[in-house]
Design an enzyme around this catalytic site. Structure first.
Site, PDB file in Angstrom:
ATOM      1  N   GLY A  79       0.820  -1.209   0.000  1.00  0.00           N
ATOM      2  CA  GLY A  79       0.000   0.000   0.000  1.00  0.00           C
ATOM      3  C   GLY A  79       0.848   1.250   0.000  1.00  0.00           C
ATOM      4  CB  SER A 103      -8.838   1.375  11.771  1.00  0.00           C
ATOM      5  OG  SER A 103      -9.791   2.381  12.025  1.00  0.00           O
ATOM      6  CB  SER A 104      -9.017   4.275  16.511  1.00  0.00           C
ATOM      7  OG  SER A 104      -9.626   5.169  15.599  1.00  0.00           O
ATOM      8  CE1 TYR A 133     -10.740  -0.413   6.684  1.00  0.00           C
ATOM      9  CE2 TYR A 133     -11.081   0.701   8.776  1.00  0.00           C
ATOM     10  CZ  TYR A 133     -10.269   0.385   7.710  1.00  0.00           C
ATOM     11  OH  TYR A 133      -8.974   0.850   7.666  1.00  0.00           O
ATOM     12  CE  LYS A 153      -7.739  -2.028   8.386  1.00  0.00           C
ATOM     13  NZ  LYS A 153      -6.432  -2.248   7.716  1.00  0.00           N
ATOM     14  CG  HIS A 190     -11.434   9.031   6.740  1.00  0.00           C
ATOM     15  ND1 HIS A 190     -10.559   8.362   5.917  1.00  0.00           N
ATOM     16  CD2 HIS A 190     -12.098   8.071   7.441  1.00  0.00           C
ATOM     17  CE1 HIS A 190     -10.667   7.055   6.112  1.00  0.00           C
ATOM     18  NE2 HIS A 190     -11.600   6.852   7.025  1.00  0.00           N
ATOM     19  NE  ARG A 219     -14.863  10.487  14.894  1.00  0.00           N
ATOM     20  CZ  ARG A 219     -15.895  10.225  15.681  1.00  0.00           C
ATOM     21  NH1 ARG A 219     -15.822  10.498  16.978  1.00  0.00           N
ATOM     22  NH2 ARG A 219     -16.995   9.682  15.191  1.00  0.00           N
TER      23      ARG A 219
END
Length: 371
Positions: free
Chosen positions: A18, A115-116, A144, A148, A187, A217
Site C-alpha cells: 500500500g 484502525s481505532s 471494516y 481489522k 474522511h 476526534r
C-alpha cells in the site's frame, strides 16, 4: 528517532504494502530518510493482494525480511454505508493473503496497520488496547472494523501457534500527503479542507458539515504515524517479545496524538487555515458516528515514542501541499480507495507523489498465476 542496526534493519528487504496511499507512502518516506537500502513496493497492477495465488508467488520469490501491511480499502461514513460488503470482503482478502504468505515465507517481523474503529462505539475514554471486543461496534463502519479485528486476531494466533513476530499498530484518524479528497469516500478532515477551499474560491456563503459537530476526534499526521511504526518494528528483542508473546493480550499498540477536538473545533481550525470567511452549517440529519474516539497512548509512550506534529502545524503543511495539486490530480488521488488509493495515484501526474523510487525487487521477473 533514527533506526538502529540491532537487526540490520537498514540492510534488510522491507516490503511496504500500500505504498502509494496515505499511510504507506509515509512509511516509505520514513524508511528512505534512514537510507534503508531495499524498500520493496508493488502497485496493484503488479500484485493484486486480493489474489492469494499471486501473493504466495510474490512472497516465495522475493522473500522480504520485514513487512509493513498498510494496504486497505478505506473510506468515510458514506463509503462504509454504501459499500459494506466491499469493505469487509476486500480487506479480509488483502490481510489474510498477505499475513498468511508472510508466515509461509518466513518473514521476520510484520506490522499490521489497523484502525481505532476496532474499539466499541461506547468505549471508555481514552481507549486502551484491552478494550477491544468488550462492546458493540459503531454500526456505520462495522464491516471494516470486523475485518481489522480479524487481522489482529490472525497475527496473535500465528504468534501463539507458530512463534511468529507479528505486531498490530492501531492508529487514530490520519491525515497528510496523498490523502483522499473525494467527498463521497473521504474522511472528515480532508473532506472539510476541500469543501472550504472550494467555497473560498467560489465565494460560497457557507459550508455544510455532516452531523452536530459535537463528536470528538483525535488526529495524527501520517508522518508521525510512520515514525511510530518504524519505531515499533525496530524495538529491541526484549521489548518486542513482550508485545508478541502474550497469551492474554493481543500484540496491539495504539498510535495516536494523545488529545482530541470536536468536529466543530476541527472545522473552525480548518476554516482559519484555509482562509474561508463563510459560515459552518451543521446538518443534524446526517450521522455523527462514534461519540468519541481518543486513544490511550501510554503503552506507546512507555516504548519510547510520542507524536511531534501539532494539528495546526500539520494542517498548514497539508493545505500548502493541497494547493499545489491540480484538480484532476486531487480527484485521481481519491479514486476507488483500495490499497490506500494506489491505483489512482499511480495514474496521476502528481508532483507530490514519490518521485525517487524505491527498489522494486523482482518486479520485472514477477509472473502472475495464469500469465
Amino acid at each position: 528517532m533514527s533506526i538502529s542496526n540491532n537487526f540490520s534493519f537498514t540492510k534488510s528487504k522491507i516490503y511496504v504494502a500500500g505504498h502509494l496511499g496515505l499511510a504507506g507512502s509515509a512509511i516509505v518516506r520514513r524508511l528512505q530518510r534512514d537510507e534503508c537500502q531495499s524498500i520493496i513496493t508493488m502497485t496493484r497492477g503488479q500484485l493484486d493482494l486480493r489474489d492469494q495465488g499471486a501473493v504466495d508467488i510474490f512472497f516465495r520469490d522475493v522473500r522480504p525480511d520485514y513487512v509493513f501491511l498498510a494496504a486497505a480499502k478505506v473510506g468515510g461514513i458514506l463509503a462504509n454505508n454504501i459499500y459494506p460488503a466491499d469493505f469487509i470482503q476486500e480487506n479480509l482478502a488483502i490481510q489474510q493473503n498477505t499475513i498468511g504468505a508472510a508466515w509461509r515465507s518466513g518473514v521476520k517481523r510484520l506490522l499490521f496497520l489497523g484502525s481505532s474503529c476496532i474499539y466499541p462505539r461506547n468505549c471508555p475514554q481514552p481507549m486502551r488496547e484491552e478494550y477491544m471486543l468488550t462492546g458493540r461496534l459503531e454500526a456505520t463502519n462495522r464491516p471494516y472494523a470486523v475485518a481489522k479485528i480479524a487481522g489482529i486476531e490472525t497475527c496473535w494466533a500465528l504468534n501463539r501457534q507458530y512463534g511468529t513476530q507479528y505486531i498490530s499498530a492501531m492508529p487514530t484518524n490520519l491525515y497528510g500527503p496523498n490523502d483522499n479528497y473525494d467527498l463521497s469516500t473521504s474522511h472528515v478532515l480532508p473532506a472539510l479542507l476541500r469543501k472550504m477551499h472550494e467555497a473560498k474560491i467560489s465565494g460560497a456563503p457557507k459550508v455544510s458539515i455532516w452531523g452536530t459537530g459535537s463528536v470528538r476526534r483525535e488526529f495524527l499526521h501520517s508522518d508521525d504515524m510512520a515514525d511510530a511504526c518504524v519505531h515499533l518494528m525496530n524495538l529491541p528483542d526484549e521489548k518486542y517479545e513482550a508485545i508478541v508473546r502474550s497469551d492474554i493480550q493481543p500484540p496491539l499498540v495504539n498510535v495516536g496524538y494523545g488529545t482530541d477536538v470536536t468536529v466543530r473545533e476541527l472545522a473552525e481550525l480548518i476554516r482559519e487555515v484555509v482562509g474561508f470567511q463563510g459560515q459552518l452549517a451543521f446538518d443534524h440529519s446526517k450521522p455523527d458516528g462514534t461519540p468519541r474516539k481518543l486513544l490511550d497512548v501510554s503503552r506507546m509512550y512507555q516504548l519510547g515514542w510520542g507524536a511531534k506534529i501539532s494539528l495546526r502545524e500539520g494542517l498548514k503543511t497539508l493545505y500548502a501541499d493541497y494547493c499545489k495539486l491540480s484538480l484532476p490530480t486531487r480527484e485521481c488521488l481519491a479514486e476507488e480507495g483500495i490499497y490506500g488509493a494506489d491505483a489512482a495515484s499511480e495514474s496521476c501526474n502528481n508532483s507530490t507523489k514519490l518521485g525517487q523510487i524505491i527498489h522494486h525487487a523482482a518486479s520485472q521477473q514477477y509472473e502472475k498465476p495464469g500469465a
